[in-house]
Motif scaffolding. Structure first.
Motif, PDB file in Angstrom:
ATOM      1  N   ARG A  40       0.837  -1.202   0.000  1.00 27.12           N
ATOM      2  CA  ARG A  40       0.000   0.000   0.000  1.00 27.12           C
ATOM      3  C   ARG A  40       0.870   1.250   0.000  1.00 27.12           C
ATOM      4  O   ARG A  40       1.917   1.287   0.642  1.00 27.12           O
ATOM      5  CB  ARG A  40      -0.904   0.031   1.223  1.00 27.12           C
ATOM      6  N   LEU A  43      -1.024   8.494  -0.382  1.00 21.58           N
ATOM      7  CA  LEU A  43      -0.868   9.782  -1.058  1.00 21.58           C
ATOM      8  C   LEU A  43      -1.340  10.866  -0.086  1.00 21.58           C
ATOM      9  O   LEU A  43      -2.476  10.812   0.388  1.00 21.58           O
ATOM     10  CB  LEU A  43      -1.726   9.842  -2.325  1.00 21.58           C
ATOM     11  N   GLU A  61      -2.233   7.126  -9.242  1.00 23.29           N
ATOM     12  CA  GLU A  61      -3.126   5.993  -8.989  1.00 23.29           C
ATOM     13  C   GLU A  61      -3.061   4.998 -10.142  1.00 23.29           C
ATOM     14  O   GLU A  61      -2.999   3.781  -9.920  1.00 23.29           O
ATOM     15  CB  GLU A  61      -4.558   6.502  -8.788  1.00 23.29           C
ATOM     16  N   ASP A  70      -2.182  -0.915  -3.552  1.00 25.45           N
ATOM     17  CA  ASP A  70      -3.375  -0.182  -3.167  1.00 25.45           C
ATOM     18  C   ASP A  70      -2.982   1.247  -2.827  1.00 25.45           C
ATOM     19  O   ASP A  70      -1.899   1.487  -2.281  1.00 25.45           O
ATOM     20  CB  ASP A  70      -4.035  -0.831  -1.952  1.00 25.45           C
ATOM     21  N   VAL A  71      -3.870   2.155  -3.136  1.00 24.52           N
ATOM     22  CA  VAL A  71      -3.583   3.574  -2.941  1.00 24.52           C
ATOM     23  C   VAL A  71      -4.477   4.129  -1.839  1.00 24.52           C
ATOM     24  O   VAL A  71      -5.701   4.145  -1.982  1.00 24.52           O
ATOM     25  CB  VAL A  71      -3.803   4.350  -4.258  1.00 24.52           C
ATOM     26  N   LEU A  72      -3.859   4.559  -0.748  1.00 24.86           N
ATOM     27  CA  LEU A  72      -4.597   5.186   0.348  1.00 24.86           C
ATOM     28  C   LEU A  72      -4.522   6.693   0.175  1.00 24.86           C
ATOM     29  O   LEU A  72      -3.456   7.247  -0.108  1.00 24.86           O
ATOM     30  CB  LEU A  72      -3.975   4.811   1.691  1.00 24.86           C
ATOM     31  N   LEU A  73      -5.654   7.346   0.369  1.00 23.76           N
ATOM     32  CA  LEU A  73      -5.702   8.787   0.157  1.00 23.76           C
ATOM     33  C   LEU A  73      -5.811   9.511   1.496  1.00 23.76           C
ATOM     34  O   LEU A  73      -6.696   9.204   2.299  1.00 23.76           O
ATOM     35  CB  LEU A  73      -6.922   9.125  -0.710  1.00 23.76           C
ATOM     36  N   TYR A  74      -4.922  10.448   1.730  1.00 27.89           N
ATOM     37  CA  TYR A  74      -4.996  11.296   2.926  1.00 27.89           C
ATOM     38  C   TYR A  74      -5.056  12.748   2.485  1.00 27.89           C
ATOM     39  O   TYR A  74      -4.101  13.275   1.926  1.00 27.89           O
ATOM     40  CB  TYR A  74      -3.783  11.095   3.829  1.00 27.89           C
TER      41      TYR A  74
END
Lengths: 313, 313
Positions: A40, A43, A61, A70-74
């Motif tokens: 993971r 971003l 992405e 997997d792309v986690l968005l913050y």
């Protein structure tokens, strides 16, 4: 259970037996957790709802997802969010890498990220301490100013933007520096009344433009740090009954999709490509392949209908 | 090891002993995995780099993150990406919920999502089968058309947008329906030459506007399905040497931040709020609280400087 080194065969045998009793199923995720590589990437993005950030994220992405990550968005909108993010993330190692999208990371935040021991890369901003992909802000600004100077403008204003939530010491001053360099090289002195420093907001730029039009000697051209500011400036010029570019020239930086629709002359930067290339850089670093740690993508002048020679010549 | 029901005390004791030997540390994540609730939500977004989608995502992320959920981002740009997403996701249950951001889910995709057994909600699009938060497209269109009709326009064109990658049967036709309803209610017949159907692209709208201006009797007003299309139409009108709104009125839907800077009259929809409210809906459903499953957020007319009564009166 992933058949790792460092576990005695007898111990492993016992765990496997117990696991069978409990009907334990090895999930790919649980195995990855045990290995420490979670597949993971986080971003960290200050403004998801602005075109530049969205375009960078879309490039990131696409490539990371293709690579099976997997792309986690913050979304860290303001200084509080950023503090909160940098405070929480290290407590639980749940990503292999962090991509900082176009903001300057303060020194205390840098130390926190480093303590996590995860890979850190920067997309679309000049964070010299991390591997990064970005434009040369000074060069982009210089292209804009050289265009205005070539057209014959001598009284050039700058609408300069700063992010109030960004660490002042860490932010890139390239677009400001370009203004001072270009004027100096053209043998012109800087008139401080022609420089307006505001937030990254088109409405603030519209107000700044009104101030510039209230000067005894208004500018003949306006260099804006981004397209959104340029559109704000143009709104004020039109409301004053003046024409762009006949009465005043305006130039931006970005080549926002709406710049094409509003006939704005600008310095184009490839936003999505910066995301794509940051993903490539990140994947190469995770695979410990040799890479160029700082990639500068080129910018270019796009001439549309918001710049022309000054009226009085 | 999370002290779950259904495991005999003796078995648990043995596992705990072995785990200690292996220096096993219970991570919050591993415990959640065991329970089946992973604390993650997937946002499935067709266009991260467009304002509306970015704003919805920013509202979703803020609320989900505050609730301690991780947000996974899946950008599904075209039909292939969407197929790929719906094909891959069910293979590994790694989220508790999926938020479909503003696109119509085809029937086969619906079945696939349902097979996953995860919660599905829709943000910013009318997916009647799922709990959702959205505007009333028909009402938004009607507000735009009633404004043009009230100003006295009788020859009104429509620039209608469709997403070529979207399932035709599932897409909302509210903005089209509004045009036909409003004209019928005003006692006007629809002139098919005044209706142009294109992709969601400002440049395509600029071309469509040129076609409208080539008619023997061009329209006096243009109703556009979104602001980006309206800006494309305005570029063509201006390039033709005509003025907005003196010669032609143009209205959009969205209230894109740049609509304010370009003085565009539009129907405002609260994009970020749709994200925030979808997150609330999702969290309530996960907690099995009673909720209203379909939330309609209101739209409103914002009058700026792109609409006026027709020239000839």
């Amino acid at each position: 259970m992933s058949n790792a080194y460092g576990v005695a065969p007898s111990t492993r045998a016992r765990v496997l037996r117990i696991a069978e009793e409990l009907d334990y199923v090895v999930s790919p995720e649980a195995s990855r957790l045990a290995r420490g590589a979670v597949g993971r990437v986080a971003l960290v993005v200050p403004h998801v709802d602005r075109w530049f950030f969205g375009a960078v994220v879309s490039g990131l992405e696409a490539e990371l997802s293709d690579a099976g990550m997997d792309v986690l968005l913050y979304h860290v909108g303001d200084a509080d969010d950023r503090r909160d993010f940098f405070h929480r993330l290290p407590a639980r190692r749940k990503v292999d890498a962090v991509v900082v999208v176009a903001f300057a990371v303060a020194e205390t935040e840098q130390r926190r990220l480093e303590r996590m021991g995860v890979l850190i890369v920067a997309a679309g901003g000049q964070n010299a301490v991390y591997p990064s992909v970005h434009i040369d802000d000074r060069e982009a600004g210089r292209q804009a100013l050289d265009h205005l100077l070539f057209l014959g403008h001598r009284r050039i204003a700058m609408i300069s933007a700063v992010d109030p939530d960004e660490d002042a010491a860490a932010r890139s001053t390239g677009r400001d520096d370009a203004y001072h360099d270009a004027l100096r090289d053209a043998g012109l002195s800087v008139d401080d009344s022609l420089v307006r420093t505001i937030d990254w907001s088109g409405v603030a730029a519209a107000d700044a433009m009104a101030t510039l039009l209230s000067l005894h000697r208004p500018p003949t051209a306006v260099y804006c740090h981004c397209d959104e500011l340029a559109l704000g400036a143009i709104r004020t010029i039109r409301r004053a009954g003046l024409r762009v570019p006949e009465d005043l020239s305006v130039i931006g930086i970005d080549d926002h999709p709406l710049a094409e629709l509003t006939d704005l002359t600008t310095i184009a930067q490839p936003a999505r490509e910066q995301g794509v290339r940051t993903a490539h850089l990140l994947l190469a670093l995770l695979r410990q392949q040799p890479v160029e740690r700082h990639v500068v993508v080129p910018t270019r002048l796009v001439i549309r209908r918001s710049t022309a020679p000054p009226r009085s010549g």
